[in-house]
Design a protein around this motif. Sequence first.
Motif, PDB file in Angstrom:
ATOM      1  N   LYS A 188       0.500  -1.303  -0.114  1.00 26.66           N
ATOM      2  CA  LYS A 188      -0.015  -0.358  -0.018  1.00 26.66           C
ATOM      3  C   LYS A 188       0.898   1.751   0.137  1.00 26.66           C
ATOM      4  CE  LYS A 188      -4.057   2.151   2.337  1.00 26.66           C
ATOM      5  NZ  LYS A 188      -4.899   1.590   3.510  1.00 26.66           N
ATOM      6  N   THR A 189       2.878   1.176   0.735  1.00 28.67           N
ATOM      7  CA  THR A 189       2.467   2.265   0.346  1.00 28.67           C
ATOM      8  C   THR A 189       3.730   2.733  -1.141  1.00 28.67           C
ATOM      9  OG1 THR A 189       3.528   2.096   3.200  1.00 28.67           O
ATOM     10  CG2 THR A 189       5.478   3.166   1.613  1.00 28.67           C
ATOM     11  N   LEU A 190       3.431   1.852  -1.055  1.00 27.82           N
ATOM     12  CA  LEU A 190       4.193   1.762  -3.117  1.00 27.82           C
ATOM     13  C   LEU A 190       3.270   2.153  -3.399  1.00 27.82           C
ATOM     14  CD1 LEU A 190       5.978   0.634  -5.345  1.00 27.82           C
ATOM     15  CD2 LEU A 190       4.757  -1.605  -5.661  1.00 27.82           C
ATOM     16  N   ALA A 191       1.480   2.083  -3.279  1.00 27.19           N
ATOM     17  CA  ALA A 191       0.604   3.050  -4.207  1.00 27.19           C
ATOM     18  C   ALA A 191       0.329   4.112  -3.866  1.00 27.19           C
ATOM     19  CB  ALA A 191      -0.896   1.878  -4.103  1.00 27.19           C
ATOM     20  N   GLU A 225      -5.578  -2.672  -0.318  1.00 31.07           N
ATOM     21  CA  GLU A 225      -5.904  -2.825   0.814  1.00 31.07           C
ATOM     22  C   GLU A 225      -7.013  -3.444   0.187  1.00 31.07           C
ATOM     23  OE1 GLU A 225      -7.020  -0.754   4.246  1.00 31.07           O
ATOM     24  OE2 GLU A 225      -4.926  -0.978   5.319  1.00 31.07           O
ATOM     25  N   ALA A 226      -7.962  -3.545   0.066  1.00 27.69           N
ATOM     26  CA  ALA A 226      -9.127  -4.088  -0.843  1.00 27.69           C
ATOM     27  C   ALA A 226      -9.260  -5.366  -1.191  1.00 27.69           C
ATOM     28  CB  ALA A 226     -10.442  -3.247  -0.985  1.00 27.69           C
ATOM     29  N   VAL A 227      -8.511  -5.130  -2.119  1.00 26.24           N
ATOM     30  CA  VAL A 227      -8.251  -6.222  -3.132  1.00 26.24           C
ATOM     31  C   VAL A 227      -6.698  -7.080  -2.243  1.00 26.24           C
ATOM     32  CG1 VAL A 227      -6.160  -7.050  -4.898  1.00 26.24           C
ATOM     33  CG2 VAL A 227      -7.941  -4.668  -5.074  1.00 26.24           C
ATOM     34  N   SER A 228      -6.036  -7.386  -1.574  1.00 25.70           N
ATOM     35  CA  SER A 228      -5.174  -7.790  -0.711  1.00 25.70           C
ATOM     36  C   SER A 228      -6.036  -8.604  -0.175  1.00 25.70           C
ATOM     37  CB  SER A 228      -4.114  -7.141  -0.090  1.00 25.70           C
ATOM     38  OG  SER A 228      -3.248  -6.414  -1.301  1.00 25.70           O
ATOM     39  N   GLY A 229      -7.435  -7.899   0.429  1.00 28.09           N
ATOM     40  CA  GLY A 229      -8.040  -9.036   1.368  1.00 28.09           C
ATOM     41  C   GLY A 229      -7.734  -8.384   3.122  1.00 28.09           C
ATOM     42  N   ALA A 230      -7.934  -8.810   3.901  1.00 29.89           N
ATOM     43  CA  ALA A 230      -7.815  -8.836   5.651  1.00 29.89           C
ATOM     44  C   ALA A 230      -7.048  -9.392   6.000  1.00 29.89           C
ATOM     45  CB  ALA A 230      -9.067  -9.572   6.267  1.00 29.89           C
ATOM     46  N   ALA A 234       0.862   5.009   7.090  1.00 28.48           N
ATOM     47  CA  ALA A 234       2.200   4.669   6.714  1.00 28.48           C
ATOM     48  C   ALA A 234       2.503   3.987   8.050  1.00 28.48           C
ATOM     49  CB  ALA A 234       3.481   5.313   5.869  1.00 28.48           C
ATOM     50  N   SER A 235       3.475   3.172   8.897  1.00 32.81           N
ATOM     51  CA  SER A 235       3.780   2.862   9.809  1.00 32.81           C
ATOM     52  C   SER A 235       5.392   3.465  10.054  1.00 32.81           C
ATOM     53  CB  SER A 235       4.076   1.535   9.808  1.00 32.81           C
ATOM     54  OG  SER A 235       5.153   1.219   9.088  1.00 32.81           O
ATOM     55  N   GLY A 273      -3.778   9.047  -4.039  1.00 32.55           N
ATOM     56  CA  GLY A 273      -2.996   8.194  -3.392  1.00 32.55           C
ATOM     57  C   GLY A 273      -4.292   7.360  -2.277  1.00 32.55           C
ATOM     58  N   LYS A 274      -5.244   8.086  -1.982  1.00 28.97           N
ATOM     59  CA  LYS A 274      -5.972   7.291  -0.961  1.00 28.97           C
ATOM     60  C   LYS A 274      -6.841   6.258  -1.191  1.00 28.97           C
ATOM     61  CE  LYS A 274      -9.134   7.788   2.766  1.00 28.97           C
ATOM     62  NZ  LYS A 274      -9.689   6.745   2.255  1.00 28.97           N
ATOM     63  N   MET A 275      -7.625   6.367  -2.831  1.00 31.95           N
ATOM     64  CA  MET A 275      -8.168   5.874  -3.200  1.00 31.95           C
ATOM     65  C   MET A 275      -7.469   4.316  -3.877  1.00 31.95           C
ATOM     66  SD  MET A 275     -10.615   6.396  -6.685  1.00 31.95           S
ATOM     67  CE  MET A 275      -9.226   6.879  -7.998  1.00 31.95           C
ATOM     68  N   MET A 276      -6.367   4.918  -4.431  1.00 35.38           N
ATOM     69  CA  MET A 276      -5.577   3.813  -4.970  1.00 35.38           C
ATOM     70  C   MET A 276      -5.038   2.895  -3.254  1.00 35.38           C
ATOM     71  SD  MET A 276      -1.865   3.810  -7.129  1.00 35.38           S
ATOM     72  CE  MET A 276      -1.108   2.593  -7.875  1.00 35.38           C
ATOM     73  N   GLY A 277      -4.517   3.728  -2.262  1.00 37.83           N
ATOM     74  CA  GLY A 277      -4.338   2.641  -1.245  1.00 37.83           C
ATOM     75  C   GLY A 277      -5.377   1.771  -0.940  1.00 37.83           C
TER      76      GLY A 277
END
Length: 234
Positions: free
Chosen positions: A5-8, A106-111, A154-155, A98-102
């Motif tokens: 997600k940071t990359l996106a 995140e949603a694509v990757s799942g929980a 980001a962390s 950036g928020k939309m892409m992130g």
Amino acid sequence: MSFVKTLATLAIGFAAARGYTKYRDAGGMPAVKDAVKKAGEPGGLVDQWGQQAEKLGVPGGAKTVREMYDRFGGAAEATEAGLGGLIASMTGAATAGGKMMGDMMEAVSGATPASALHEANAKLMIRAMIMAAKADGEIDAAERQKIMDHLTDASEEEIAFVEAALDAPVDVPALAQETGEAMREQIYATSLMAITVDTPAEQAYLAQLGNALGLAPEARAKVHASMGKPAPSA
């Protein structure tokens, strides 16, 4: 967050930091609004995100990214409606993008947390993007701050990684050595995404990277064509 997600999000941060002059020269506000409207068109930003998802092995790949964009589609209209002034509007558009892409990633990757392989590949791509942007030595303090401002979710580990990459010297041989065969074309594509290839320094960097990665001229040309960037020098 995650390095995926940071990359996106970082990709949009670079667009905000590096894009103001080009944004102005390319037509200013109308051009930004037009780009937002066309994000979902064939070959637009959504397709580019889908290509990234395919290379990263995200479940569902480009198809799922497209479905998620359709679900989040209102963000494009919200972004356009929120464009207010020159620099402010450019930053606002990039932040929303950036928020939309992130969120989509995140949603694509799942929980479930991103796999170690996905995270490692995302780290390589972050370094590739930053090295390419530094090829002509033009990441100044203001640009750096704009880039970091987009990593609000980001962390500490992810922020530290990005800052270290920004501080590190450009080292193409090291990047190529750490890149597995399956990621070579994607690392080249990620580097290409971060620049406009309109300076001799950028062209020389891409040539050096392509050689270090062992990419044939045909493979490089295919990447440039798929991203609508000028063909690589012979």
